[in-house]
Enzyme design. Structure first.
Site, PDB file in Angstrom:
ATOM      1  N   CYS A   1       2.829  -7.154  -2.174  1.00  0.00           N
ATOM      2  CA  CYS A   1       3.513  -5.980  -1.949  1.00  0.00           C
ATOM      3  C   CYS A   1       4.544  -5.773  -3.288  1.00  0.00           C
ATOM      4  O   CYS A   1       5.358  -6.735  -3.520  1.00  0.00           O
ATOM      5  CB  CYS A   1       3.893  -5.034  -1.110  1.00  0.00           C
ATOM      6  SG  CYS A   1       3.413  -4.494  -0.031  1.00  0.00           S
TER       7      CYS A   1
ATOM      8  N   CYS B   1      -0.204  -2.723  -2.595  1.00  0.00           N
ATOM      9  CA  CYS B   1       0.154  -1.512  -3.469  1.00  0.00           C
ATOM     10  C   CYS B   1      -1.061  -0.222  -3.818  1.00  0.00           C
ATOM     11  O   CYS B   1      -2.264  -0.707  -3.647  1.00  0.00           O
ATOM     12  CB  CYS B   1       0.964  -1.935  -4.193  1.00  0.00           C
ATOM     13  SG  CYS B   1       0.548  -3.440  -4.877  1.00  0.00           S
TER      14      CYS B   1
ATOM     15  N   CYS C   1       1.043  -5.955 -10.445  1.00  0.00           N
ATOM     16  CA  CYS C   1       1.445  -7.148  -9.640  1.00  0.00           C
ATOM     17  C   CYS C   1       2.065  -8.471 -10.637  1.00  0.00           C
ATOM     18  O   CYS C   1       1.048  -8.350 -10.871  1.00  0.00           O
ATOM     19  CB  CYS C   1       1.188  -8.297  -8.192  1.00  0.00           C
ATOM     20  SG  CYS C   1       0.671  -6.892  -7.177  1.00  0.00           S
TER      21      CYS C   1
END
Ligand code: ADP
Length: 738
Positions: free
Chosen positions: A609, A681, A688
């Site tokens: 995440c 996410c 990311c």
């Protein structure tokens, strides 16, 4: 609290009253007692002195000589001495000449002495002018008896009593003053302790149950009471905690129930409603229903009838059950049982509402299916039978006509065969009987093969047939026969429903990196410029035997099962089916199939995440529970973070403990052990940074529940929703990797 109402004031006043009473009593009582004691002492003393006096007085003496001797003796004794003859005549006296004194025969002490040997009397003496104590004794020492009377004024004793009373008063006042001080101190201490008890009771009344509120001091009854109150508070607190835990359990059960649950009392008033019941009856989550009848709450005429029936039935013996149709075509099955206390007195009813709309729909589908199958089978059979009978009974003379009849019989028997084949395929797919092969397939090869099959048919019909296959197409995985069947069904429809001059095209390209889709998937689409499908029919196309134009479909040899089979093959491959169409413009049916890359075993999975790591933590929890043992599972946020307590709570509800999981930053991950990265996410996966190299990548975009709006309950709901989505995704991921 005003002082006059305080315990201290009441105690002090009470004590002062007692002291005053005591003082008055001792003042009044002490005089009498002293006087009694004093006179009895004098009487005894006089009796002894009288005996001595009798010896001193010669019985011969009389008149002045006796008076003189009496005076001498009386002066020494400090008394008045009178000698009286038994007839009352005064023979001698220490204070007055006896000759002048009146007869004393009627004096009570004299009469008493004559009668019993001794006599006494206290009375006011008119002679001396104050109260006197007289003691008379009969002296029988001489030849004739005489009475010796000793008397003393009691005026002295009054003085003694007065001074003694004063002394007692002073002593008592002093003692009382000291006592009052002690009483005040004692009552103040008592008041403080009682006041603390009042504080305690107020706290309990307000719902807080203090722990060890009273310190343990002493062994008296109040301490005992205080310690009992301490213990009572602890016990009540524990009981309340237990009740809350039980309530939380019941709430969780009610929340997790997929059925609607309503509890009513014996008059039909709602006592309890779970969230699903609220949804069923379109009630707002915070809408109050206290005191309302269930009929008012549900606002549905059928519910009115239902409650009347439930209230009238004896649900204690058997469960009441009824199916009720609500608005918008919804159906519910209501089961009701009565609620009774320990003495079997009815308290109300529990009504459980099962949403059976889907069951009803399936029942209708099944009934329709049976009707459809019979109809579909009967149509070609009737035609076959008709022509065969004609051929048998009245064979046409013209052999060409016979040929025509036989061709029709052949066509219908082919259709019958197709229908039975399709039905069997469908039934096998639906029952899961078919074991799908899992082979790596080049989508291009598949498309070219199908094109070969339909090329002639299309060109005969005057339909242009083409394909467009991306050169960089990933390999897909699946059952080649089934996927071919899928494409045949789609192309068959496209060619069937496209008139001469139209076009049919098969395209294949790598799937977009869309929401939830995996990298490596392939999208195959069959595009035609045919008659198209009205929008209202689109949602029902994959139902068995559903056809937009029945007659046309039959005429074209359709069975009405083609798209139903397509849907099942797509589902069995974990893919997605999409049908887009515009009447008179054409139809595009696209199928997304998972790429081979997603089929490789993931031995090291990293859930990642960018923001709060609670989603990756939950995914790790589910993966540990579901994935094969050898799978290494990691979860991380881009930064190390504490595990969110609500994430721990909702996972606990799902039976998984993640409280011991650690949430590390991406930097701490052993990237060399990871071959699948799943980003969770809501933002694009690209946000990311520094994803481990040479790994495959899945993206499950889920909202961050920690930033959900609303009160605690709503945030908890958001956590539950995210948890359930994660569970579905994890289950899907690992069912793909058996
Ligand atoms: P059928 O065997 O009747 O073709 P399908 O299940 O394959 O049955 O299709 C269901 C219905 O969907 C068809 O009867 C037809 O009305 C419609 N349909 C399917 N594909 C197309 C298409 N490419 N163009 C227009 N209509 C179509």
């Amino acid at each position: 609290m005003p002082w006059k109402h305080s315990l201290v004031a009441k105690f002090s006043l009470f004590y002062t009253g007692i002291v005053l009473l005591l003082l008055a009593a001792s003042f009044l009582y002490s005089g009498g007692v002293v006087k009694r004691l004093y006179t009895s002492f004098l009487q005894k003393k006089f009796q002894q002195e009288a005996k001595i006096v009798s010896r001193l007085l010669s019985s011969q003496l009389e008149g002045e000589a006796l008076d003189k001797l009496c005076r001498l003796i009386a002066t020494d004794l400090g008394v008045r001495l009178t000698v009286i003859a038994p007839d009352g005549k005064v023979l001698g006296d220490s204070e007055e000449p006896s000759s002048t004194m009146e007869n004393h025969g009627t004096r009570p002490e004299v009469l008493e002495a004559l009668a019993g040997g001794t006599g006494e009397s206290i009375r006011y003496s008119t002679t001396v002018g104050y109260e006197m104590l007289y003691q008379a004794i009969v002296d029988r020492a001489g030849p004739s008896p005489r009475i010796l009377r000793l008397s003393v004024p009691l005026g002295d004793i009054e003085e003694v009593i007065g001074s003694m009373r004063r002394a007692i008063l002073v002593g008592l006042v002093l003692i009382s003053a000291v006592g009052l001080v002690f009483a005040y101190l004692f009552s103040r201490r008592l008041g403080q302790r009682v006041g603390r008890m009042a504080d305690f009771s107020q706290k309990v009344a307000l719902g807080s149950f203090p722990q060890n509120f009273f310190p343990r001091k002493g062994e008296d009854e109040l301490t005992l009471l205080e310690q009992n109150l301490n213990e009572m508070s602890v016990k009540i607190r524990e009981k309340i905690k237990e009740i809350l835990v039980e309530k939380e359990k019941v709430d969780s059960i009610l929340r997790c129930m997929i059925e609607g649950l309503v509890v009513i009392d014996t008059r039909g008033t709602v006592v309890l409603l779970n969230d699903n019941a609220r949804q069923m009856f379109h009630l707002a989550a915070n809408q109050s229903f206290s005191g309302a009848s269930f009929m008012e709450v549900s606002r549905h005429p059928e519910m009115k009838k239902l409650v009347e029936e439930v209230l009238a039935c004896d649900c204690s013996r058997e469960c009441f059950s009824k199916e009720v149709s609500l608005d918008e075509g919804r159906w519910v099955r209501v089961n009701a049982v009565s609620l009774r206390d320990g003495d079997e007195h009815p308290l109300g009813y529990i009504l459980v509402f099962h949403d059976i709309t889907e069951i009803k729909r399936l029942e209708t589908v099944r009934a329709d299916f049976v009707a459809n199958v019979s109809h579909e089978l009967r149509t070609p059979l009737t035609a076959i039978r008709g022509y065969v009978e004609t051929l048998l009974r009245n064979p046409p003379a013209d052999p060409e006509e016979s040929q025509n009849f036989l061709a029709i019989v052949h066509r219908h028997s082919e259709r019958l065969g197709r229908l039975i084949d399709d039905l069997l395929t469908l039934s096998d797919l639906e029952s899961g009987k078919i074991q799908l092969a899992r082979e790596e397939i080049e989508a291009g090869d598949l498309i070219r093969r199908v094109e070969e099959i339909f090329k002639d048919q299309a060109s005969k019909k005057g339909v242009a047939f083409s394909h467009q296959i991306d050169p960089e197409l990933p390999t897909i995985v699946g059952d080649p026969d089934r996927l071919q069947q899928l494409l045949i069904n789609l192309v068959d429809n496209a060619v069937k429903y496209t008139a001469a001059g139209g076009q049919v095209k098969i395209t294949a390209r790598a799937s977009d990196h869309t929401r939830g889709a995996e990298r490596g998937a392939v999208q195959v689409a069959v595009v035609d410029t045919g008659c198209g499908i009205p929008a209202k029919d689109l949602p029902r196309l994959t139902e068995r035997f559903y056809r937009v134009d029945k007659a046309r479909s039959r005429e074209l040899g359709g069975t009405g099962l083609g798209l139903a089979i397509v849907k099942h093959i797509v589902q069995a491959h974990g893919g997605q089916l999409k049908i887009e169409s515009k009447p008179q413009q054409g139809t595009t049916v696209s199928v997304t199939l998972p790429g081979a890359i997603a089929d490789k075993k993931a031995n090291g999975v990293l859930f990642l995440c960018t923001a709060n790591s609670c989603r990756s933590q939950m995914a790790e929890g589910f993966t540990r529970a579901i994935a094969p043992k050898e799978t290494r599972v990691f979860s991380a946020g881009t930064e190390p973070k504490e595990i969110h307590p609500l994430a721990v709570k909702v996972m606990e509800e799902a039976g998984i403990d993640i409280s011991n999981q650690t949430s590390k930053g991406l930097q701490a991950m052993p990237l060399e052990q990871i071959d699948l990265v799943v980003t969770l996410c809501g933002e694009a996966a690209e946000s990311c940074p520094t994803l481990p190299p040479n790994t495959r990548h899945l993206h499950w975009p889920l909202p961050d529940p920690t930033i959900a709006q609303g009160d605690e309950r709503e945030v908890l709901e958001a956590f539950r929703k995210v948890r359930d989505e994660i569970r579905t995704q994890v289950e899907k991921l690992f069912s793909l990797n058996p």
